[in-house]
Design an enzyme around this catalytic site. Structure first.
Site, PDB file in Angstrom:
ATOM      1  N   THR A 194       0.844  -1.198   0.000  1.00 47.36           N
ATOM      2  CA  THR A 194       0.000   0.000   0.000  1.00 47.36           C
ATOM      3  C   THR A 194       0.871   1.236   0.000  1.00 47.36           C
ATOM      4  OG1 THR A 194      -1.654  -1.119   1.353  1.00 47.36           O
ATOM      5  CG2 THR A 194      -1.704   1.269   1.395  1.00 47.36           C
ATOM      6  N   GLY A 224      -9.603  -4.371   2.137  1.00 37.82           N
ATOM      7  CA  GLY A 224      -8.766  -4.254   3.338  1.00 37.82           C
ATOM      8  C   GLY A 224      -8.992  -2.941   4.064  1.00 37.82           C
ATOM      9  N   ASP A 225      -7.967  -2.511   4.753  1.00 35.91           N
ATOM     10  CA  ASP A 225      -8.056  -1.301   5.576  1.00 35.91           C
ATOM     11  C   ASP A 225      -7.912  -0.009   4.780  1.00 35.91           C
ATOM     12  OD1 ASP A 225      -5.367  -2.207   5.056  1.00 35.91           O
ATOM     13  OD2 ASP A 225      -4.663  -0.620   6.391  1.00 35.91           O
ATOM     14  N   GLY A 246       0.227  -3.115   5.338  1.00 35.56           N
ATOM     15  CA  GLY A 246       0.300  -4.461   5.883  1.00 35.56           C
ATOM     16  C   GLY A 246      -1.044  -5.153   5.841  1.00 35.56           C
ATOM     17  N   GLY A 248      -4.450  -5.766   6.200  1.00 29.98           N
ATOM     18  CA  GLY A 248      -5.548  -4.861   6.491  1.00 29.98           C
ATOM     19  C   GLY A 248      -6.527  -5.360   7.523  1.00 29.98           C
TER      20      GLY A 248
HETATM   21  N1  GLY Z   1      -3.168  -2.816   3.617  1.00 32.34           N
HETATM   22  C1  GLY Z   1      -3.747  -3.179   2.416  1.00 32.34           C
HETATM   23  C2  GLY Z   1      -4.698  -4.271   2.489  1.00 32.34           C
HETATM   24  O1  GLY Z   1      -4.701  -5.053   3.422  1.00 32.34           O
HETATM   25  O2  GLY Z   1      -5.484  -4.387   1.572  1.00 32.34           O
END
Ligand code: GLY
Length: 335
Positions: A194, A224-225, A246, A248
């Site tokens: 990311t 994800g996050d 990382g 998410g």
């Molecule tokens: N940090 C990106 C994801 O987990 O999609």
């Protein structure tokens, strides 16, 4: 495609300092009483700053150029993220991102400005510059999130071009993965999933952006996050901002970026706040943290920065006072 039982097998298993440097209109003599003096921030000690996850010097330079020419932090983070979205060699963001397990490249992005506005797109296909679509959602719709085909249709209606995001290199990697179809988050320098970027402009305002293709070979529809407010990104212009990278799922379960900003609000430095947010993850009962990576970056209103991760190999780029440097992050798991 044969359904794989991979989920169970995986480990998913200044205070405004401006106030301190402000010239506050005070009432002294009778003459002064008749004249309201505005609160004027002292600007000469505000230096443009950019911080971004991973080794992203070109993206950070693009953002810094916007700031140094007097542009806003919002314009800067959008310009910076677009560099990586257009970089087909980066297999974790934009065109060339690694696909889901069925071969679809799906992108997530969000953006937050200094006024607390937020826009995001989730699981978008065929559009490269999702960070700009997220900004359009924020500025030109009454909503904050658009997802999937609706987000793609909105992007096209706004003039974005559809294109195939699956490059030959990413298709080849996916075909190789399919031989075993084994899903596990990889902990190494390559797992830079990311780009999260935070910037302070010459006015002292903070904005942030986050863009990703998410986990390689994820389930179709997985988000994800990164596009979730408080997860992959959070900005409070009075306090500072934070972004995550990382796994998410683990960031979301602790509302990681919001947590970092709230810890700064309580008086922690950006570094201390990032460390505490990582400790929240690793100290959860039955945490499987040895098998996944999470990293945070943060900046406060004073322009102090921090970064911390679970494992080694996380780094971040920082632009400050004309220099753009990659900094190796401190980390939790030292053997
Ligand atoms: N940090 C990106 C994801 O987990 O999609």
């Amino acid at each position: 495609m044969k359904r794989r039982n991979f989920i169970k097998k995986t480990s998913i298993s200044s205070l405004s300092l401006v106030a301190a440097s402000a010239m506050i209109g005070c009432k002294g003599s009778d003459d002064e009483k008749s004249e309201e003096k505005p609160i004027v921030p002292l600007k000469n000690n505000i230096k443009p700053l950019v911080i971004a996850t991973w080794n992203t010097p070109t993206a950070v330079n693009a953002a810094a150029e916007v700031l140094e020419s007097g542009g806003s932090a919002l314009d800067a983070v959008e310009a910076g993220c677009k560099i990586e979205e257009a970089n087909a060699k980066n297999q974790t963001v934009g065109i060339g991102g690694l696909p889901d397990r069925d071969g679809n490249v799906t992108l997530d992005a969000c953006i937050m400005d200094d006024k607390g506005n937020y826009g995001a797109v989730l699981c978008v296909e065929n559009i490269k510059h999702v960070i700009s679509v997220a900004r359009k959602v924020m500025e030109d719709t009454p909503h904050v999130i658009l997802a999937g085909r609706g987000a793609e249709q909105f992007a096209v209606s706004q003039g974005f071009e559809r294109e195939d995001l699956l490059t030959e290199a990413s298709k080849k990697a996916w075909e190789e993965w399919k031989v075993k179809s084994e899903y596990k988050p990889i902990i190494n320098i390559e797992n830079h999933d990311t780009i999260g970027m935070l910037a302070i402009d010459k006015e002292g305002n903070i904005s942030g952006a986050c863009t990703t293709s998410g986990l390689a070979y994820k389930m179709r529809g997985r988000v994800g996050d990164s596009p979730v407010i408080g997860g992959g990104l959070f900005i409070d212009n009075e306090i500072g901002g934070a972004a995550a990278t990382g796994l998410g799922e683990e960031v979301l379960k602790t509302v990681g970026s919001f947590l970092v900003v709230e810890l700064m609000r309580q008086g922690k430095s950006p570094q201390e706040a990032c460390e505490e947010a990582i400790k929240r993850i690793v100290s959860k009962p039955n945490s499987n943290y040895k098998n996944f990576q999470v990293g945070y970056i943060a900046v406060n209103k004073r322009g102090e920065i921090g970064g911390y991760s679970i494992h080694e190999w996380f780094s971040y780029n920082v632009y400050k006072e004309g220099a753009n440097k990659n900094i190796k992050s401190d980390y939790y798991l030292k053997t």
